[in-house]
Design a protein around this motif. Sequence first.
Motif, PDB file in Angstrom:
ATOM      1  N   VAL A   1       0.854  -1.181   0.000  1.00  0.00           N
ATOM      2  CA  VAL A   1       0.000   0.000   0.000  1.00  0.00           C
ATOM      3  C   VAL A   1       0.891   1.233   0.000  1.00  0.00           C
ATOM      4  CG1 VAL A   1      -2.015  -1.072   1.077  1.00  0.00           C
ATOM      5  CG2 VAL A   1      -0.230  -0.097   2.524  1.00  0.00           C
ATOM      6  N   LEU A   2       0.400   2.285  -0.653  1.00  0.00           N
ATOM      7  CA  LEU A   2       1.142   3.534  -0.774  1.00  0.00           C
ATOM      8  C   LEU A   2       0.474   4.575   0.112  1.00  0.00           C
ATOM      9  CD1 LEU A   2       3.574   4.531  -2.538  1.00  0.00           C
ATOM     10  CD2 LEU A   2       1.845   5.502  -4.093  1.00  0.00           C
ATOM     11  N   LEU A   3       1.229   5.119   1.071  1.00  0.00           N
ATOM     12  CA  LEU A   3       0.716   6.171   1.945  1.00  0.00           C
ATOM     13  C   LEU A   3       0.839   7.508   1.216  1.00  0.00           C
ATOM     14  CD1 LEU A   3      -0.338   6.977   4.801  1.00  0.00           C
ATOM     15  CD2 LEU A   3       2.070   7.320   5.446  1.00  0.00           C
ATOM     16  N   VAL A   4      -0.279   8.250   1.108  1.00  0.00           N
ATOM     17  CA  VAL A   4      -0.295   9.499   0.351  1.00  0.00           C
ATOM     18  C   VAL A   4      -0.807  10.646   1.216  1.00  0.00           C
ATOM     19  CG1 VAL A   4      -0.541   8.368  -1.884  1.00  0.00           C
ATOM     20  CG2 VAL A   4      -2.592   9.005  -0.596  1.00  0.00           C
ATOM     21  N   ASP A   5      -0.417  11.853   0.822  1.00  0.00           N
ATOM     22  CA  ASP A   5      -0.813  13.090   1.490  1.00  0.00           C
ATOM     23  C   ASP A   5      -1.660  13.901   0.509  1.00  0.00           C
ATOM     24  OD1 ASP A   5      -0.585  16.006   2.179  1.00  0.00           O
ATOM     25  OD2 ASP A   5       0.552  15.221   3.874  1.00  0.00           O
ATOM     26  N   GLN A   6      -2.894  14.236   0.906  1.00  0.00           N
ATOM     27  CA  GLN A   6      -3.795  14.949   0.010  1.00  0.00           C
ATOM     28  C   GLN A   6      -3.311  16.362  -0.318  1.00  0.00           C
ATOM     29  OE1 GLN A   6      -7.959  14.808   1.349  1.00  0.00           O
ATOM     30  NE2 GLN A   6      -7.360  13.070   2.633  1.00  0.00           N
ATOM     31  N   SER A   7      -2.936  17.127   0.704  1.00  0.00           N
ATOM     32  CA  SER A   7      -2.552  18.525   0.476  1.00  0.00           C
ATOM     33  C   SER A   7      -1.274  18.634  -0.336  1.00  0.00           C
ATOM     34  CB  SER A   7      -2.388  19.258   1.805  1.00  0.00           C
ATOM     35  OG  SER A   7      -3.632  19.375   2.464  1.00  0.00           O
TER      36      SER A   7
ATOM     37  N   PHE B   1     -18.180   2.101 -11.179  1.00  0.00           N
ATOM     38  CA  PHE B   1     -18.441   3.004 -10.061  1.00  0.00           C
ATOM     39  C   PHE B   1     -19.202   4.222 -10.570  1.00  0.00           C
ATOM     40  CE2 PHE B   1     -14.716   0.826  -8.267  1.00  0.00           C
ATOM     41  CZ  PHE B   1     -15.141   0.586  -6.974  1.00  0.00           C
ATOM     42  N   ALA B   2     -20.253   4.611  -9.855  1.00  0.00           N
ATOM     43  CA  ALA B   2     -20.934   5.881 -10.073  1.00  0.00           C
ATOM     44  C   ALA B   2     -20.861   6.621  -8.749  1.00  0.00           C
ATOM     45  CB  ALA B   2     -22.378   5.666 -10.507  1.00  0.00           C
ATOM     46  N   MET B   3     -19.930   7.566  -8.647  1.00  0.00           N
ATOM     47  CA  MET B   3     -19.599   8.158  -7.348  1.00  0.00           C
ATOM     48  C   MET B   3     -19.976   9.638  -7.321  1.00  0.00           C
ATOM     49  SD  MET B   3     -15.954   6.265  -6.584  1.00  0.00           S
ATOM     50  CE  MET B   3     -15.982   6.769  -4.860  1.00  0.00           C
ATOM     51  N   ALA B   4     -20.676  10.027  -6.266  1.00  0.00           N
ATOM     52  CA  ALA B   4     -21.130  11.403  -6.128  1.00  0.00           C
ATOM     53  C   ALA B   4     -20.061  12.265  -5.474  1.00  0.00           C
ATOM     54  CB  ALA B   4     -22.411  11.457  -5.306  1.00  0.00           C
ATOM     55  N   ARG B   5     -19.830  13.424  -6.063  1.00  0.00           N
ATOM     56  CA  ARG B   5     -19.000  14.414  -5.372  1.00  0.00           C
ATOM     57  C   ARG B   5     -19.671  14.732  -4.041  1.00  0.00           C
ATOM     58  NH1 ARG B   5     -17.896  19.943  -8.581  1.00  0.00           N
ATOM     59  NH2 ARG B   5     -19.856  20.513  -7.544  1.00  0.00           N
ATOM     60  N   PRO B   6     -18.916  15.014  -2.976  1.00  0.00           N
ATOM     61  CA  PRO B   6     -19.531  15.183  -1.656  1.00  0.00           C
ATOM     62  C   PRO B   6     -20.684  16.175  -1.580  1.00  0.00           C
ATOM     63  CG  PRO B   6     -17.183  14.892  -1.388  1.00  0.00           C
ATOM     64  CD  PRO B   6     -17.439  14.945  -2.874  1.00  0.00           C
ATOM     65  N   ASP B   7     -20.689  17.205  -2.445  1.00  0.00           N
ATOM     66  CA  ASP B   7     -21.813  18.138  -2.415  1.00  0.00           C
ATOM     67  C   ASP B   7     -23.014  17.630  -3.195  1.00  0.00           C
ATOM     68  OD1 ASP B   7     -20.948  18.387  -5.012  1.00  0.00           O
ATOM     69  OD2 ASP B   7     -20.765  20.574  -4.993  1.00  0.00           O
ATOM     70  N   GLY B   8     -22.862  16.498  -3.906  1.00  0.00           N
ATOM     71  CA  GLY B   8     -23.973  15.896  -4.622  1.00  0.00           C
ATOM     72  C   GLY B   8     -24.257  16.477  -5.991  1.00  0.00           C
TER      73      GLY B   8
ATOM     74  N   PHE C   1     -12.877  10.996  -3.883  1.00  0.00           N
ATOM     75  CA  PHE C   1     -12.927  12.443  -3.709  1.00  0.00           C
ATOM     76  C   PHE C   1     -12.216  12.845  -2.425  1.00  0.00           C
ATOM     77  CE2 PHE C   1     -16.679  11.700  -6.376  1.00  0.00           C
ATOM     78  CZ  PHE C   1     -16.553  12.717  -7.322  1.00  0.00           C
ATOM     79  N   THR C   2     -11.576  14.008  -2.446  1.00  0.00           N
ATOM     80  CA  THR C   2     -11.154  14.605  -1.187  1.00  0.00           C
ATOM     81  C   THR C   2     -12.413  14.907  -0.378  1.00  0.00           C
ATOM     82  OG1 THR C   2     -11.065  16.748  -2.322  1.00  0.00           O
ATOM     83  CG2 THR C   2      -8.979  15.544  -2.047  1.00  0.00           C
ATOM     84  N   PRO C   3     -12.317  15.017   0.954  1.00  0.00           N
ATOM     85  CA  PRO C   3     -13.530  15.070   1.779  1.00  0.00           C
ATOM     86  C   PRO C   3     -14.531  16.158   1.413  1.00  0.00           C
ATOM     87  CG  PRO C   3     -11.642  14.575   3.148  1.00  0.00           C
ATOM     88  CD  PRO C   3     -11.107  14.850   1.775  1.00  0.00           C
ATOM     89  N   ARG C   4     -14.044  17.309   0.921  1.00  0.00           N
ATOM     90  CA  ARG C   4     -14.985  18.357   0.517  1.00  0.00           C
ATOM     91  C   ARG C   4     -15.214  18.390  -0.986  1.00  0.00           C
ATOM     92  NH1 ARG C   4     -14.626  23.624   4.435  1.00  0.00           N
ATOM     93  NH2 ARG C   4     -14.381  22.518   6.414  1.00  0.00           N
ATOM     94  N   GLY C   5     -14.554  17.497  -1.711  1.00  0.00           N
ATOM     95  CA  GLY C   5     -14.880  17.304  -3.105  1.00  0.00           C
ATOM     96  C   GLY C   5     -14.227  18.246  -4.095  1.00  0.00           C
ATOM     97  N   HIS C   6     -13.220  19.014  -3.666  1.00  0.00           N
ATOM     98  CA  HIS C   6     -12.599  19.936  -4.617  1.00  0.00           C
ATOM     99  C   HIS C   6     -11.660  19.219  -5.579  1.00  0.00           C
ATOM    100  CE1 HIS C   6      -9.573  19.522  -1.505  1.00  0.00           C
ATOM    101  NE2 HIS C   6      -8.684  20.168  -2.230  1.00  0.00           N
TER     102      HIS C   6
ATOM    103  N   PHE D   1      -9.096   7.470   1.586  1.00  0.00           N
ATOM    104  CA  PHE D   1      -8.670   8.546   2.476  1.00  0.00           C
ATOM    105  C   PHE D   1      -9.197   8.294   3.888  1.00  0.00           C
ATOM    106  CE2 PHE D   1      -8.604  11.480  -1.443  1.00  0.00           C
ATOM    107  CZ  PHE D   1      -7.273  11.172  -1.690  1.00  0.00           C
ATOM    108  N   THR D   2      -8.501   8.837   4.882  1.00  0.00           N
ATOM    109  CA  THR D   2      -8.834   8.561   6.279  1.00  0.00           C
ATOM    110  C   THR D   2     -10.184   9.143   6.698  1.00  0.00           C
ATOM    111  OG1 THR D   2      -7.514  10.466   6.974  1.00  0.00           O
ATOM    112  CG2 THR D   2      -6.449   8.306   7.043  1.00  0.00           C
ATOM    113  N   ALA D   3     -10.734  10.068   5.919  1.00  0.00           N
ATOM    114  CA  ALA D   3     -12.062  10.597   6.249  1.00  0.00           C
ATOM    115  C   ALA D   3     -13.115   9.495   6.289  1.00  0.00           C
ATOM    116  CB  ALA D   3     -12.471  11.658   5.220  1.00  0.00           C
TER     117      ALA D   3
END
Length: 381
Positions: free
Chosen positions: A38-44, A284-291, A331-336, A372-374
Amino acid sequence: MKSLALSLMAALLVSTASAEPTATGDLGLVIERANGSVLLVDQSERAALARIEGLGDLSHASLVYSPDERFAYVFGRDGGLTKVDIVTRSIANRVVQAGNAIGGAISDDGKLVAVSNYEPGGVRVFDADTLEMVLDIPTGSKTIGLVDAPGRKFVFTMWDTGETWIADMSGAEPEITKIPDMGENPYDALITSNGRTYITGLFGEDGLTALDLWDENPQPIRVLPNYGRGQQEMPVYKMPHLEGWALTGPEFVLPAVGHHEVLWVDANTLAETARTKTYGQPVFAMARPDGRQVWVNFAHPLNDTIQVIDTVSKDIIHEFKPGPAVLHMEFTPRGHEIWISVRDAGKVMIYDTHTFEKLREIDADSPSGIFFTARAHKTGL
């Protein structure tokens, strides 16, 4: 003696003050399926931090996180359950608990980890701290669709018998509730984020089956029966993953098995509301966190493409080709941003979800699942 004690205390304070703190909320793991790592990654930073090896067969793997986001529990195809410490970047513990496993879940209190097995079948439950087995639940069937539910419960379904079982682990002794007649050959399942609705997809027949887990006596509810009737049947190259199905406000967005379309379903009535034609068979059909958007990838041989659907118009607003064998998105937790694993290019690619601009690529060995850990704070993930 007093001065020595003061000196030791001062040294300890200096050491503590200078220690580098480790924050895990911005981190994630990428499954490298070919090499058991597994590869540990940093979002920011949009960067890889470390590779952790020795996790066995990850050709079909998933993971869940502990509530404090420190530990990941990785479920391997070879029946391995591996506890990974992302702070020390090492394996904390590992057991091979079956011959062939198909995923797992962690209880809402973070104390129990359950694994779903093809061989020998059934579900096994482990202490999250020690990985000692606390319960073996034989089912006489391959088990699929294992999820956590509120109240220290696990819900899972049988491929062979078409039953769903609910294992309540909240008391001194576990209680098992068995619900028959879920349909022919259920292949995967999801649970809504509020823990109320459990939905199984059916391979042996068109349609899906839902359970209302808030009901004291849940009964199967048929959803979209015969949705493919009257259409030409197509080969199914890869089964959709139900945990990648989207809930966008009042509607589910579901990949249609064996068809080039996604289905829109009212989340309250479970009635079909619309269909969107797609480039290929959706996985996969994945929704951005804001929908507002749904991102869709596809089965082989059309798995080099992603389409983006606007959930208001239900139209495809963007299509692009990241590369060969797009397997997973996160997605990142806020979906940007969205991170996409492109297996045959050996890359994780990162895109802005508003401009669709590619922001960075990260080298990875046959990447598949991105986690992601979220996810530690979401039911069913």
